[in-house]
Design a protein around this motif. Structure first.
Motif, PDB file in Angstrom:
ATOM      1  N   ILE A  70       0.840  -1.048  -0.122  1.00 28.17           N
ATOM      2  CA  ILE A  70      -0.122  -0.057   0.048  1.00 28.17           C
ATOM      3  C   ILE A  70       1.011   1.126  -0.133  1.00 28.17           C
ATOM      4  O   ILE A  70       0.619   2.178  -0.783  1.00 28.17           O
ATOM      5  CB  ILE A  70      -0.973  -0.017   1.116  1.00 28.17           C
ATOM      6  CG1 ILE A  70      -2.213  -0.904   1.144  1.00 28.17           C
ATOM      7  CG2 ILE A  70      -1.463   1.353   1.469  1.00 28.17           C
ATOM      8  CD1 ILE A  70      -2.865  -1.175   2.330  1.00 28.17           C
ATOM      9  N   GLN A  71       1.937   1.101   0.918  1.00 27.34           N
ATOM     10  CA  GLN A  71       2.893   2.361   0.796  1.00 27.34           C
ATOM     11  C   GLN A  71       3.592   2.702  -0.486  1.00 27.34           C
ATOM     12  O   GLN A  71       3.500   3.846  -0.783  1.00 27.34           O
ATOM     13  CB  GLN A  71       3.920   2.045   2.049  1.00 27.34           C
ATOM     14  CG  GLN A  71       4.655   3.266   2.121  1.00 27.34           C
ATOM     15  CD  GLN A  71       5.987   3.130   3.407  1.00 27.34           C
ATOM     16  OE1 GLN A  71       6.425   2.159   3.384  1.00 27.34           O
ATOM     17  NE2 GLN A  71       5.959   4.130   4.180  1.00 27.34           N
ATOM     18  N   TYR A  72       3.852   1.633  -1.202  1.00 25.55           N
ATOM     19  CA  TYR A  72       4.764   1.729  -2.289  1.00 25.55           C
ATOM     20  C   TYR A  72       3.613   2.251  -3.486  1.00 25.55           C
ATOM     21  O   TYR A  72       4.046   3.016  -4.148  1.00 25.55           O
ATOM     22  CB  TYR A  72       5.306   0.338  -2.734  1.00 25.55           C
ATOM     23  CG  TYR A  72       6.402   0.562  -3.816  1.00 25.55           C
ATOM     24  CD1 TYR A  72       7.463   1.015  -3.692  1.00 25.55           C
ATOM     25  CD2 TYR A  72       5.962   0.304  -5.013  1.00 25.55           C
ATOM     26  CE1 TYR A  72       8.514   1.259  -4.446  1.00 25.55           C
ATOM     27  CE2 TYR A  72       6.935   0.498  -6.234  1.00 25.55           C
ATOM     28  CZ  TYR A  72       8.086   1.012  -6.091  1.00 25.55           C
ATOM     29  OH  TYR A  72       9.100   1.193  -6.842  1.00 25.55           O
ATOM     30  N   GLU A 117       2.031   6.374   0.756  1.00 23.73           N
ATOM     31  CA  GLU A 117       2.201   6.469   2.108  1.00 23.73           C
ATOM     32  C   GLU A 117       1.239   5.219   2.804  1.00 23.73           C
ATOM     33  O   GLU A 117       0.601   4.619   1.893  1.00 23.73           O
ATOM     34  CB  GLU A 117       1.599   7.538   2.810  1.00 23.73           C
ATOM     35  CG  GLU A 117      -0.099   7.650   2.443  1.00 23.73           C
ATOM     36  CD  GLU A 117      -0.647   9.094   3.041  1.00 23.73           C
ATOM     37  OE1 GLU A 117      -1.663   8.921   3.560  1.00 23.73           O
ATOM     38  OE2 GLU A 117       0.204  10.033   3.186  1.00 23.73           O
ATOM     39  N   ASN A 118       1.498   4.702   3.893  1.00 20.34           N
ATOM     40  CA  ASN A 118       1.093   3.443   4.367  1.00 20.34           C
ATOM     41  C   ASN A 118      -0.200   3.649   5.294  1.00 20.34           C
ATOM     42  O   ASN A 118      -0.500   4.900   5.244  1.00 20.34           O
ATOM     43  CB  ASN A 118       2.206   2.636   5.214  1.00 20.34           C
ATOM     44  CG  ASN A 118       2.563   3.290   6.478  1.00 20.34           C
ATOM     45  OD1 ASN A 118       2.247   4.480   7.100  1.00 20.34           O
ATOM     46  ND2 ASN A 118       2.851   2.593   7.645  1.00 20.34           N
ATOM     47  N   LEU A 119      -0.710   2.666   6.029  1.00 25.93           N
ATOM     48  CA  LEU A 119      -1.853   2.775   6.585  1.00 25.93           C
ATOM     49  C   LEU A 119      -1.644   3.806   7.982  1.00 25.93           C
ATOM     50  O   LEU A 119      -2.791   4.451   8.203  1.00 25.93           O
ATOM     51  CB  LEU A 119      -2.323   1.419   7.127  1.00 25.93           C
ATOM     52  CG  LEU A 119      -2.508   0.424   6.090  1.00 25.93           C
ATOM     53  CD1 LEU A 119      -2.931  -1.038   6.868  1.00 25.93           C
ATOM     54  CD2 LEU A 119      -3.750   0.829   5.245  1.00 25.93           C
ATOM     55  N   VAL A 132      10.515   1.560   0.640  1.00 27.23           N
ATOM     56  CA  VAL A 132       9.279   1.191   1.525  1.00 27.23           C
ATOM     57  C   VAL A 132       9.853   0.680   2.902  1.00 27.23           C
ATOM     58  O   VAL A 132      10.849   0.263   3.024  1.00 27.23           O
ATOM     59  CB  VAL A 132       8.753  -0.037   0.944  1.00 27.23           C
ATOM     60  CG1 VAL A 132       7.538  -0.494   1.942  1.00 27.23           C
ATOM     61  CG2 VAL A 132       7.963   0.166  -0.593  1.00 27.23           C
ATOM     62  N   SER A 133       9.351   1.512   3.941  1.00 26.63           N
ATOM     63  CA  SER A 133       9.571   1.122   5.172  1.00 26.63           C
ATOM     64  C   SER A 133       8.500   0.531   6.049  1.00 26.63           C
ATOM     65  O   SER A 133       8.706   0.115   7.454  1.00 26.63           O
ATOM     66  CB  SER A 133      10.363   2.443   5.864  1.00 26.63           C
ATOM     67  OG  SER A 133       9.192   3.264   5.987  1.00 26.63           O
ATOM     68  N   SER A 134       7.210   0.583   5.594  1.00 27.88           N
ATOM     69  CA  SER A 134       6.280   0.333   6.362  1.00 27.88           C
ATOM     70  C   SER A 134       6.040   0.777   7.844  1.00 27.88           C
ATOM     71  O   SER A 134       6.242   1.821   7.942  1.00 27.88           O
ATOM     72  CB  SER A 134       6.098  -1.273   6.167  1.00 27.88           C
ATOM     73  OG  SER A 134       4.746  -1.780   6.881  1.00 27.88           O
TER      74      SER A 134
END
Length: 428
Positions: A130-132, A136-138, A149-151
């Protein structure tokens, strides 16, 4: 331990089961849980006379290693700061012993751990992709440098490292419970996790993690017996996915190919460096540090304080001599350079000999596997655990700090399972 009511309030067991999740949260909770487990096990050992877990070559050598670290700290230029890292280092070895003890009491712990790692991987896979794709992530954390990506790890770029280091453990637990024959739906889920997690390692932009992924995959495929074809298929699937990601998102090529070539030749006259110019200069500084402190080094975690006394001089085209800005860092970014510079030849030999022992044992396994074709030295579960150790102490690659708490937990996590499994096989 077999009492169901006690099982649900067993703090050490649940600390171990939840450790993969705690490691995602950062070093604070994971180190607190590990320290608590170690303290409780020491108390339990005293009350119940658990000499068996201490009377083995692993713990005896580890204890000597801890003493070497303390002596090294005591002769350093910053005794208190160095002792802060070395004095309580024994807690990591005690943690492994407690893991072994808990598995002796109730091997169901591995089943819960298996599900815990699955949950972590699923959460990171969903959040990471999702971030990629969305930027941005959740939790609202944006991509680092617009493509890394770092999640849930946020500014800590260790997503790939986490996945690469826990992947052999996840695969080992999958093999241990022989899930391929039991649950087809779970098999499909695990297969997707294997392929997608390796793709996510690529998207994390961590070149070292991608190397570790390939190293552990090749090691496992060569060494295992029953799951060789399955692991080969999932590995090919992950390479196919990475190829697709490279085509769809060509910016990833900048990190893995273009920047790698640049790092190896980062100067005006195209001089070749070990991994990169900063790595090369840190290694030179670490080696010089070792030459001045051969036996016990400068003390654990003291590279950052001592490197300023070992400048690396450069010469530009104008012939003006300048000091490299790269020779100093928090650590020299290689386990063995760090051990040589901070603990000397004595501390270095403990870890290096462990690596040599694993290599020799692996060669014996291959000899039994391919020439004798019987009596394999290791079973498939043990091979996966050894794979996780191999990538932790692999000499020929950059690495995190050996004395970093988060990294140390990851290093010692599979050792308890391996000790339990080897004794279990010995007593059969």
């Amino acid at each position: 331990m077999n009492n169901k009511k006690f099982w649900f309030i067993d703090v050490p067991s649940w600390s171990i089961i939840l450790m993969p999740i705690l490691l995602v949260s950062g070093p604070l909770l994971s180190d607190f849980a590990l320290s608590l487990v170690s303290i409780l096990f020491l108390i339990n050992s005293y009350k119940n006379n658990l000499k068996k877990y201490y009377n083995n070559i692993y713990f005896k050598l580890f204890l000597v290693f801890c003493i070497v670290l303390i002596i090294s700290s005591l002769q350093s230029n910053n005794i208190l700061l160095s002792l802060k890292n070395s004095f309580f280092y024994f807690r990591f070895g005690i943690f492994s012993l407690c893991f072994w003890y808990l598995l002796d009491k109730n091997s169901r712990l591995l089943k819960y751990l298996f599900y815990s790692v699955i949950i972590c991987f699923l959460a990171l896979i969903v959040d990471g992709y999702i971030q990629y794709l969305l930027g941005e992530n959740l939790l609202g954390t944006k991509l680092y440098n617009k493509y890394r990506v770092s999640s849930f790890f946020g500014d800590e770029l260790i997503l790939g490292s986490y996945l690469a280091r826990f992947f052999p453990i996840l695969f080992g637990l999958f093999v241990f419970f022989d899930e391929m024959k039991k649950n087809k739906k779970l098999l499909l889920l695990i297969t997707l996790i294997f392929i997608l997690s390796e793709g996510l390692i690529f998207l994390s932009g961590e070149r070292l993690a991608l190397f570790y992924m390939n190293l552990s995959a090749v090691f496992i495929i060569i060494m295992i017996n029953n799951y060789k074809f399955y692991r080969l298929i999932t590995y090919i699937g992950s390479i196919f996915l990475i190829t697709i990601l490279l085509i769809i998102f060509p910016q990833s090529k900048e990190r893995f190919i273009d920047k790698t070539i640049y790092d190896f030749t980062r100067n005006s006259d195209n001089k070749i460096y070990i991994f990169s110019k900063p790595h090369n200069h840190m290694y030179i500084a670490g080696y010089k540090m070792f030459l001045d402190n051969k036996l016990l080094g400068v003390g654990p975690r003291q590279f950052r304080n001592e490197c300023k006394y070992y400048p690396i001089k450069e010469t530009r085209v104008s012939e003006n001599e300048i000091v490299s800005p790269y020779h100093c860092s928090s650590h020299p970014h290689n386990t063995y350079v760090e051990l040589l510079s901070e603990t000397g030849i004595i501390g270095f030999l403990f870890v290096f000999l462990l690596f040599i022992i694993i290599v020799i044992a692996s060669l014996k396994h291959l000899y039994s596997k391919f020439l004798k074709k019987k009596n394999f030295y290791f079973n498939d579960f043990e091979v996966c655990l050894l794979s996780s150790l191999i990538i932790s102490i692999w000499p020929f690659a950059p690495s995190g700090s050996f004395f970093n708490n988060w990294m140390s937990i990851v290093y010692f996590f599979p050792i308890g399972m391996l000790l339990w499994q080897l004794e279990r096989k010995k007593n059969k």
